[in-house]
Design a protein around this motif. Structure first.
Motif, mmCIF file in Angstrom:
data_model
loop_
_atom_site.group_PDB
_atom_site.id
_atom_site.type_symbol
_atom_site.label_atom_id
_atom_site.label_comp_id
_atom_site.label_asym_id
_atom_site.label_seq_id
_atom_site.Cartn_x
_atom_site.Cartn_y
_atom_site.Cartn_z
ATOM 1 N N SER A 59 -36.824 -55.194 53.295
ATOM 2 C CA SER A 59 -35.838 -56.246 53.564
ATOM 3 C C SER A 59 -34.561 -56.129 52.725
ATOM 4 C CB SER A 59 -36.470 -57.623 53.361
ATOM 5 O OG SER A 59 -36.953 -57.754 52.057
ATOM 6 N N HIS A 60 -34.679 -55.702 51.459
ATOM 7 C CA HIS A 60 -33.509 -55.717 50.573
ATOM 8 C C HIS A 60 -33.129 -54.358 49.992
ATOM 9 C CE1 HIS A 60 -33.763 -60.043 50.752
ATOM 10 N NE2 HIS A 60 -35.000 -60.015 50.301
ATOM 11 N N ARG A 61 -33.952 -53.346 50.235
ATOM 12 C CA ARG A 61 -33.695 -51.997 49.696
ATOM 13 C C ARG A 61 -33.527 -52.008 48.177
ATOM 14 N NH1 ARG A 61 -35.532 -49.777 53.963
ATOM 15 N NH2 ARG A 61 -34.141 -49.125 55.592
ATOM 16 N N LEU A 62 -34.405 -52.748 47.508
ATOM 17 C CA LEU A 62 -34.351 -52.829 46.048
ATOM 18 C C LEU A 62 -34.903 -51.552 45.422
ATOM 19 C CD1 LEU A 62 -35.508 -56.490 45.345
ATOM 20 C CD2 LEU A 62 -33.197 -55.568 45.274
ATOM 21 N N GLY A 63 -34.162 -50.975 44.505
ATOM 22 C CA GLY A 63 -34.578 -49.751 43.829
ATOM 23 C C GLY A 63 -35.823 -49.953 42.979
ATOM 24 N N GLU A 64 -35.957 -51.159 42.405
ATOM 25 C CA GLU A 64 -37.131 -51.442 41.586
ATOM 26 C C GLU A 64 -38.400 -51.417 42.429
ATOM 27 O OE1 GLU A 64 -34.600 -53.916 41.719
ATOM 28 O OE2 GLU A 64 -33.510 -53.028 40.048
ATOM 29 N N ALA A 65 -38.320 -51.926 43.642
ATOM 30 C CA ALA A 65 -39.481 -51.920 44.538
ATOM 31 C C ALA A 65 -39.850 -50.488 44.917
ATOM 32 C CB ALA A 65 -39.184 -52.744 45.790
ATOM 33 N N LYS A 66 -38.841 -49.673 45.177
ATOM 34 C CA LYS A 66 -39.076 -48.261 45.511
ATOM 35 C C LYS A 66 -39.758 -47.547 44.350
ATOM 36 C CE LYS A 66 -36.577 -43.980 46.162
ATOM 37 N NZ LYS A 66 -35.278 -43.336 46.191
ATOM 38 N N ASP A 67 -39.233 -47.741 43.149
ATOM 39 C CA ASP A 67 -39.807 -47.089 41.966
ATOM 40 C C ASP A 67 -41.244 -47.536 41.720
ATOM 41 O OD1 ASP A 67 -37.382 -45.817 41.624
ATOM 42 O OD2 ASP A 67 -36.673 -47.234 40.099
ATOM 43 N N ALA A 68 -41.502 -48.831 41.900
ATOM 44 C CA ALA A 68 -42.854 -49.354 41.692
ATOM 45 C C ALA A 68 -43.826 -48.774 42.718
ATOM 46 C CB ALA A 68 -42.842 -50.875 41.774
ATOM 47 N N LEU A 69 -43.395 -48.649 43.979
ATOM 48 C CA LEU A 69 -44.259 -48.057 45.011
ATOM 49 C C LEU A 69 -44.557 -46.598 44.704
ATOM 50 C CD1 LEU A 69 -43.103 -49.365 48.498
ATOM 51 C CD2 LEU A 69 -45.377 -49.443 47.516
ATOM 52 N N GLN A 70 -43.537 -45.861 44.316
ATOM 53 C CA GLN A 70 -43.739 -44.450 43.991
ATOM 54 C C GLN A 70 -44.692 -44.292 42.811
ATOM 55 O OE1 GLN A 70 -39.655 -43.187 43.469
ATOM 56 N NE2 GLN A 70 -39.631 -42.240 45.501
ATOM 57 N N LYS A 71 -44.520 -45.111 41.786
ATOM 58 C CA LYS A 71 -45.388 -45.037 40.613
ATOM 59 C C LYS A 71 -46.831 -45.368 40.986
ATOM 60 C CE LYS A 71 -46.007 -46.960 36.020
ATOM 61 N NZ LYS A 71 -45.567 -47.967 35.056
ATOM 62 N N SER A 72 -47.014 -46.397 41.807
ATOM 63 C CA SER A 72 -48.356 -46.797 42.227
ATOM 64 C C SER A 72 -49.042 -45.700 43.032
ATOM 65 C CB SER A 72 -48.268 -48.080 43.054
ATOM 66 O OG SER A 72 -49.522 -48.412 43.562
ATOM 67 N N GLU A 73 -48.323 -45.084 43.955
ATOM 68 C CA GLU A 73 -48.906 -44.011 44.767
ATOM 69 C C GLU A 73 -49.245 -42.795 43.905
ATOM 70 O OE1 GLU A 73 -49.994 -43.792 47.861
ATOM 71 O OE2 GLU A 73 -49.434 -45.834 48.362
ATOM 72 N N ARG A 74 -48.396 -42.485 42.936
ATOM 73 C CA ARG A 74 -48.689 -41.363 42.025
ATOM 74 C C ARG A 74 -49.946 -41.639 41.219
ATOM 75 N NH1 ARG A 74 -42.792 -41.292 40.711
ATOM 76 N NH2 ARG A 74 -41.915 -39.733 42.109
ATOM 77 N N MET A 75 -50.096 -42.877 40.737
ATOM 78 C CA MET A 75 -51.295 -43.235 39.977
ATOM 79 C C MET A 75 -52.532 -43.161 40.867
ATOM 80 S SD MET A 75 -49.931 -46.316 37.443
ATOM 81 C CE MET A 75 -51.253 -47.327 37.964
ATOM 82 N N ARG A 76 -52.397 -43.582 42.114
ATOM 83 C CA ARG A 76 -53.521 -43.540 43.043
ATOM 84 C C ARG A 76 -53.949 -42.099 43.309
ATOM 85 N NH1 ARG A 76 -51.459 -47.005 46.637
ATOM 86 N NH2 ARG A 76 -52.358 -48.772 45.557
ATOM 87 N N LEU A 77 -52.987 -41.207 43.474
ATOM 88 C CA LEU A 77 -53.306 -39.790 43.685
ATOM 89 C C LEU A 77 -53.916 -39.158 42.437
ATOM 90 C CD1 LEU A 77 -50.229 -38.553 45.749
ATOM 91 C CD2 LEU A 77 -52.593 -38.773 46.521
ATOM 92 N N ALA A 78 -53.408 -39.513 41.277
ATOM 93 C CA ALA A 78 -53.970 -38.984 40.032
ATOM 94 C C ALA A 78 -55.400 -39.458 39.841
ATOM 95 C CB ALA A 78 -53.107 -39.406 38.848
ATOM 96 N N GLU A 79 -55.669 -40.703 40.221
ATOM 97 C CA GLU A 79 -57.025 -41.244 40.122
ATOM 98 C C GLU A 79 -57.994 -40.473 41.016
ATOM 99 O OE1 GLU A 79 -58.200 -45.460 41.089
ATOM 100 O OE2 GLU A 79 -56.814 -45.776 39.414
ATOM 101 N N GLN A 80 -57.537 -40.105 42.204
ATOM 102 C CA GLN A 80 -58.389 -39.345 43.120
ATOM 103 C C GLN A 80 -58.720 -37.974 42.553
ATOM 104 O OE1 GLN A 80 -56.340 -39.187 46.836
ATOM 105 N NE2 GLN A 80 -56.887 -41.269 47.409
ATOM 106 N N GLY A 81 -57.809 -37.399 41.783
ATOM 107 C CA GLY A 81 -58.039 -36.091 41.191
ATOM 108 C C GLY A 81 -59.053 -36.103 40.073
#
Length: 108
Positions: A59-81
């Motif tokens: 809805s707002h193209r907030l950079g903080e939301a983008k960064d938080a999503l990227q960080k969360s997905e990276r942590m999720r992938l690292a957890e799977q490893g």
């Protein structure tokens, strides 16, 4: 004119996928299974936060939301490893793969 990368970036999942994962995580059956299998209560808060960040990005193209999503997905992938596979993968077939199976040994 070239568009900035900020506007062309898409979340790794659809926002509805985060909401679906959150609902599944909160379900009685899933929480019961997790407690039975691991002996701990399951935390579903990250799915909810990811959904909210995804909606903020949509809805707002907030950079903080983008960064938080990227960080969360990276942590999720690292957890799977962190989990080792149950089976050791072969690099090549066994040397006697072409021989017939011994039927007597399989029946016992």
């Amino acid at each position: 004119m070239e568009r900035p990368a900020e506007t062309t970036w898409r979340p790794p999942r659809a926002c509805e996928d985060y909401l679906s994962e959150f609902r599944h995580c909160k379900s009685f059956r899933n929480r019961f299974h997790h407690f039975y299998a691991y002996g701990t209560a399951l935390s579903c808060q990250q799915w909810k936060v990811d959904y909210q960040n995804c909606r903020e990005w949509e809805s707002h193209r907030l950079g903080e939301a983008k960064d938080a999503l990227q960080k969360s997905e990276r942590m999720r992938l690292a957890e799977q490893g962190n989990f080792t596979p149950v089976w050791k993968l072969r690099q090549e077939p066994p040397s006697d793969w072409h021989r017939p199976l011994d039927q007597e040994d399989q029946q016992n």
